[in-house]
Design an enzyme around this catalytic site. Sequence first.
Site, PDB file in Angstrom:
ATOM      1  N   LYS A  66     -15.066  -3.773  -2.203  1.00 41.52           N
ATOM      2  CA  LYS A  66     -16.220  -2.886  -2.430  1.00 41.52           C
ATOM      3  C   LYS A  66     -16.215  -2.245  -3.820  1.00 41.52           C
ATOM      4  CE  LYS A  66     -17.158  -1.841   2.389  1.00 41.52           C
ATOM      5  NZ  LYS A  66     -17.363  -0.837   3.420  1.00 41.52           N
ATOM      6  N   ASN A  87     -21.553  -2.067  -0.655  1.00 43.30           N
ATOM      7  CA  ASN A  87     -21.337  -3.011   0.452  1.00 43.30           C
ATOM      8  C   ASN A  87     -22.469  -4.022   0.515  1.00 43.30           C
ATOM      9  OD1 ASN A  87     -23.495  -1.663   1.615  1.00 43.30           O
ATOM     10  ND2 ASN A  87     -22.581  -1.629   3.657  1.00 43.30           N
ATOM     11  N   ASP A 103     -23.377   1.927   4.143  1.00 41.74           N
ATOM     12  CA  ASP A 103     -22.424   2.405   5.162  1.00 41.74           C
ATOM     13  C   ASP A 103     -22.779   3.808   5.666  1.00 41.74           C
ATOM     14  OD1 ASP A 103     -20.774   0.151   5.181  1.00 41.74           O
ATOM     15  OD2 ASP A 103     -19.591   0.883   3.489  1.00 41.74           O
ATOM     16  N   ALA A 128      -9.728  10.418   2.848  1.00 45.16           N
ATOM     17  CA  ALA A 128     -10.320  10.643   1.526  1.00 45.16           C
ATOM     18  C   ALA A 128     -10.310   9.363   0.711  1.00 45.16           C
ATOM     19  CB  ALA A 128      -9.561  11.755   0.793  1.00 45.16           C
ATOM     20  N   ASN A 151      -7.240  15.430   4.532  1.00 43.30           N
ATOM     21  CA  ASN A 151      -6.520  14.177   4.291  1.00 43.30           C
ATOM     22  C   ASN A 151      -5.022  14.429   4.287  1.00 43.30           C
ATOM     23  OD1 ASN A 151      -6.598  11.374   3.659  1.00 43.30           O
ATOM     24  ND2 ASN A 151      -5.998  11.856   1.560  1.00 43.30           N
TER      25      ASN A 151
HETATM   26  P1  ATR Z   1     -10.511   2.910   2.882  1.00 44.28           P
HETATM   27  O1  ATR Z   1     -11.211   2.191   1.776  1.00 44.28           O
HETATM   28  O2  ATR Z   1     -10.561   2.207   4.208  1.00 44.28           O
HETATM   29  O3  ATR Z   1     -10.918   4.342   3.002  1.00 44.28           O
HETATM   30  P2  ATR Z   1      -8.129   3.726   1.504  1.00 44.28           P
HETATM   31  O4  ATR Z   1      -8.921   4.053   0.288  1.00 44.28           O
HETATM   32  O5  ATR Z   1      -6.827   3.010   1.354  1.00 44.28           O
HETATM   33  O6  ATR Z   1      -8.958   2.833   2.509  1.00 44.28           O
HETATM   34  O7  ATR Z   1      -7.898   5.085   2.312  1.00 44.28           O
HETATM   35  C1  ATR Z   1      -7.184   5.144   3.502  1.00 44.28           C
HETATM   36  C2  ATR Z   1      -7.270   6.569   4.064  1.00 44.28           C
HETATM   37  O8  ATR Z   1      -6.579   6.613   5.307  1.00 44.28           O
HETATM   38  C3  ATR Z   1      -6.616   7.610   3.171  1.00 44.28           C
HETATM   39  O9  ATR Z   1      -7.320   8.808   3.330  1.00 44.28           O
HETATM   40  C4  ATR Z   1      -5.205   7.696   3.762  1.00 44.28           C
HETATM   41  O10 ATR Z   1      -4.531   8.923   3.502  1.00 44.28           O
HETATM   42  P3  ATR Z   1      -3.721   9.133   2.091  1.00 44.28           P
HETATM   43  O11 ATR Z   1      -4.779   9.380   1.053  1.00 44.28           O
HETATM   44  O12 ATR Z   1      -2.868  10.322   2.318  1.00 44.28           O
HETATM   45  O13 ATR Z   1      -2.952   7.862   1.870  1.00 44.28           O
HETATM   46  C5  ATR Z   1      -5.530   7.590   5.228  1.00 44.28           C
HETATM   47  N1  ATR Z   1      -4.396   7.119   6.054  1.00 44.28           N
HETATM   48  C6  ATR Z   1      -3.872   5.873   6.104  1.00 44.28           C
HETATM   49  N2  ATR Z   1      -2.875   5.804   7.017  1.00 44.28           N
HETATM   50  C7  ATR Z   1      -2.773   7.045   7.575  1.00 44.28           C
HETATM   51  C8  ATR Z   1      -1.942   7.619   8.587  1.00 44.28           C
HETATM   52  N3  ATR Z   1      -1.012   6.885   9.224  1.00 44.28           N
HETATM   53  N4  ATR Z   1      -2.132   8.933   8.904  1.00 44.28           N
HETATM   54  C9  ATR Z   1      -3.076   9.661   8.281  1.00 44.28           C
HETATM   55  N5  ATR Z   1      -3.888   9.183   7.307  1.00 44.28           N
HETATM   56  C10 ATR Z   1      -3.749   7.893   6.961  1.00 44.28           C
END
Ligand code: ATR
Length: 273
Positions: A66, A87, A103, A128, A151
């Site tokens: 994206k 998207n 989205d 986030a 977050n």
């Molecule tokens: P996407 O494009 O799907 O949003 P991303 O940019 O990698 O993917 O973001 C993933 C989000 O899920 C982030 O907010 C991440 O938190 P961090 O910024 O602290 O990494 C959150 N996330 C992923 N695994 C997590 C977990 N096990 N518990 C809580 N938050 C999680």
Amino acid sequence: MTDRYCVFGNPIAHSKSPMIHAAFAEQTGEDIDYTAMEAPLDDFAGAWRRFIAAGGRGANVTVPFKEQAFTLCDTLSERARRAGAVNTLVVGGDGHTHGDTTDGVGLVRDLEHHGVDLTGARILVLGAGGAVRGVLEPLLAAGPVSILVANRTGSKAEALAADFKALGVIQGGGFEAVTGPFDLVVNGTSASLSGDLPPLPDDLFAEGATAYDMMYGAEPTVFLRWAGGLGALPIDGLGMLVEQAAESFLLWRGKRPLTAAVRERLRRVLQTK
Ligand code: ATR
């Protein structure tokens, strides 16, 4: 000649988008061909150029492309510019690439279908990353009283909220900063993928609150099971998937398909697997 569309992702084999768009095409009488295409991780732009050369008129873009797709667009919608991601790609008459993101509209429309009133609502958004960035503008436009973005890495939520503060009352922080009650809690983290539950207090939900997980699957996510146990109405992201697809279809074909029957069919397919 039949107009060609596709969804780009990697991996993409299990995408439901071809089925959704085939149903929309049948319903609206539009003669389109929509397939799933795996693009190389390091060359999304090349895959897109080849698709246009082969008669492609537009595409959906999913994980992990994206942001890459955003950077190659010649023109962007305002909402895509703010989201920093697209998207939906549309090939203009002169061959230029226009990018948009559907989205967020998809999420808001699915909430409407479920009768969730966002006007005056206290909203908590978890996560986030790109998924959350893509939905904040339409959520703010729906007239909530406030949005808190929480977050695991609190500083990312603070930075994200700062980017949107001109559009409404929005704050960001870590999970420890969360105190309820909220009328709507949207899980936009990828924690559900690993079966994790963000550390949240038990008194998160107001009376009659809704819990929305942007993920979906044959079974409710751990977040939705937890929220349902606390009395919230649990909704998964399947409807959002169908609604964002309908909005993309509208951008390409100028016709908005009806979504209810497609959503129900998809749910049945998911549950019989
Ligand atoms: P996407 O494009 O799907 O949003 P991303 O940019 O990698 O993917 O973001 C993933 C989000 O899920 C982030 O907010 C991440 O938190 P961090 O910024 O602290 O990494 C959150 N996330 C992923 N695994 C997590 C977990 N096990 N518990 C809580 N938050 C999680």
